[in-house]
Scaffold this motif. Structure first.
Motif, short mmCIF file in Angstrom:
data_model
loop_
_atom_site.label_atom_id
_atom_site.label_comp_id
_atom_site.label_asym_id
_atom_site.label_seq_id
_atom_site.Cartn_x
_atom_site.Cartn_y
_atom_site.Cartn_z
N PRO A 131 59.78 91.50 -17.38
CA PRO A 131 60.35 91.22 -18.70
C PRO A 131 61.79 91.72 -18.80
CG PRO A 131 58.79 93.04 -18.83
CD PRO A 131 58.68 92.48 -17.44
N ILE A 132 62.62 90.93 -19.47
CA ILE A 132 64.02 91.28 -19.71
C ILE A 132 64.27 91.17 -21.21
CG2 ILE A 132 66.43 90.69 -19.23
CD1 ILE A 132 65.35 89.13 -16.75
N VAL A 133 64.89 92.18 -21.76
CA VAL A 133 65.27 92.15 -23.18
C VAL A 133 66.79 91.93 -23.26
CG1 VAL A 133 65.52 93.50 -25.29
CG2 VAL A 133 63.37 93.55 -24.03
N PHE A 163 60.98 86.48 -19.57
CA PHE A 163 60.60 86.90 -18.23
C PHE A 163 61.55 86.30 -17.20
CE2 PHE A 163 56.85 88.11 -20.45
CZ PHE A 163 56.30 89.16 -19.71
N GLY A 164 61.83 87.09 -16.16
CA GLY A 164 62.70 86.63 -15.08
C GLY A 164 62.05 85.52 -14.28
N ASN A 165 62.86 84.87 -13.45
CA ASN A 165 62.38 83.70 -12.70
C ASN A 165 61.39 84.05 -11.60
OD1 ASN A 165 64.04 82.04 -14.23
ND2 ASN A 165 65.78 82.26 -12.83
N PHE A 166 61.30 85.32 -11.23
CA PHE A 166 60.40 85.71 -10.15
C PHE A 166 59.37 86.73 -10.65
CE2 PHE A 166 64.39 84.35 -8.29
CZ PHE A 166 63.96 83.45 -7.32
N SER A 167 58.76 86.42 -11.78
CA SER A 167 57.83 87.35 -12.44
C SER A 167 56.36 87.02 -12.19
CB SER A 167 58.10 87.36 -13.96
OG SER A 167 59.39 87.77 -14.25
N ARG A 168 56.09 86.19 -11.19
CA ARG A 168 54.71 85.73 -10.99
C ARG A 168 53.73 86.89 -10.83
NH1 ARG A 168 53.62 81.40 -6.36
NH2 ARG A 168 54.95 80.23 -7.82
N MET A 195 55.11 95.58 -23.57
CA MET A 195 55.10 95.08 -22.20
C MET A 195 54.67 96.17 -21.22
SD MET A 195 55.83 91.91 -22.38
CE MET A 195 55.13 91.79 -24.05
N ALA A 196 55.13 97.41 -21.45
CA ALA A 196 54.75 98.52 -20.58
C ALA A 196 53.25 98.75 -20.61
CB ALA A 196 55.49 99.79 -21.02
#
Length: 272
Positions: free
Chosen positions: A47-49, A65-70, A150-151
């Motif tokens: 996650p990115i804020v 969410f970033g592009n590589f958060s799978r 998220m944490a």
């Protein structure tokens, strides 16, 4: 400018979420913004804020969410029901004035179903958004509960309680209680729901002691002797903040602590 308060922002978020965060400056015309993410993840892996000025007196916050958060998304999909409940409660604790938006989902019952999930909020202040007080308010009222949620879903900072065997009856149950009391997200929600004052005596330590007043402790209302059976756990109703004196006092009776009502009755009886 937001970049001038980066250290303050990082400190507020780490304290509130129980996890270290990283920040990077994002140029946005004359006024810069910040991207914030969990330090042990690469920026694109979770996650990115995004924190941006919005006009002269507001901040716009968006979680994505970033592009590589799978891998992280898979981890979140496997979160226990209690963690999901706490995460949702943290998000609903955001000030109503922030106008929280979760596209396609309700504020009370959202799910991180894929990488397109976003939460956005806009908080307006009475003074300029570049001021320290406004930035701290946005952190505490919007970003902290978002990142704490998220944490919790990711599973950060699981607390391993000390060995309590032989100390009290119901040691395993006591360990569970202590884990809940010490979880920084449980503490955060407890204080946001009940306020920064002792639930028993009413003292507000931060008003009395200033910066040294962050001493409120979290108390689990359910007696240890009644925790042997599985119980649906709600930190909003099962935890209350107590000052160190009141917290110590309720636990002077073992194995079952005094109730809040019993302690308050004692206080009324012994007033001179």
């Amino acid at each position: 400018m937001l970049k001038d308060h980066a250290d303050l922002i990082a400190s507020e978020l780490s304290e509130g979420t129980g996890a270290s965060v990283a920040l990077s400056i994002v140029a946005s015309g004359i006024r810069s913004g910040l991207d914030i993410w969990f330090q042990d993840l690469e920026k694109r892996q979770g996650p990115i804020v995004e924190l941006r000025p919005h006009g002269l007196k507001a901040h716009r916050v968006q979680l994505r969410f970033g592009n590589f958060s799978r891998q992280i998304l898979k981890q979140i999909s496997e979160a226990p029901a209690e963690d999901i409940q706490l995460a949702r409660s943290l998000v609903t604790s955001i000030r109503v004035e922030a106008n929280v938006e979760i596209p396609g989902q309700s504020l009370e019952c959202w799910t991180v179903d894929d990488g397109r999930f976003t939460i956005a909020a806009t908080l307006k202040h009475e003074t300029t958004a570049d001021g320290g007080d406004a930035i701290v308010a946005t952190c505490r009222e919007v970003i902290v509960p978002l990142m704490a949620a998220m944490a919790e879903l990711i599973g950060y900072d699981e607390i391993v309680p000390e060995d309590t065997s032989g100390e009290l009856e119901g040691a395993l149950s006591l360990a569970l209680v202590r884990k809940r009391e010490r979880n920084p997200r449980n503490r955060l929600l407890c204080l946001r729901v009940h306020g920064y004052k002792c639930f028993c005596c009413g003292i507000k330590p931060q008003l009395k002691y200033g910066p040294a007043g962050k001493v409120l402790e979290v108390h689990h209302l359910q007696p240890v002797s009644q925790l042997h059976e599985e119980k649906h756990y709600d930190p909003k109703t099962d935890l209350v903040p107590l000052c160190p004196n009141c917290h110590r006092a309720v636990h002077t009776r073992r194995p079952t602590p005094y109730s809040i009502e019993e302690l308050m009755s004692m206080m009324d009886t012994n007033v001179h």
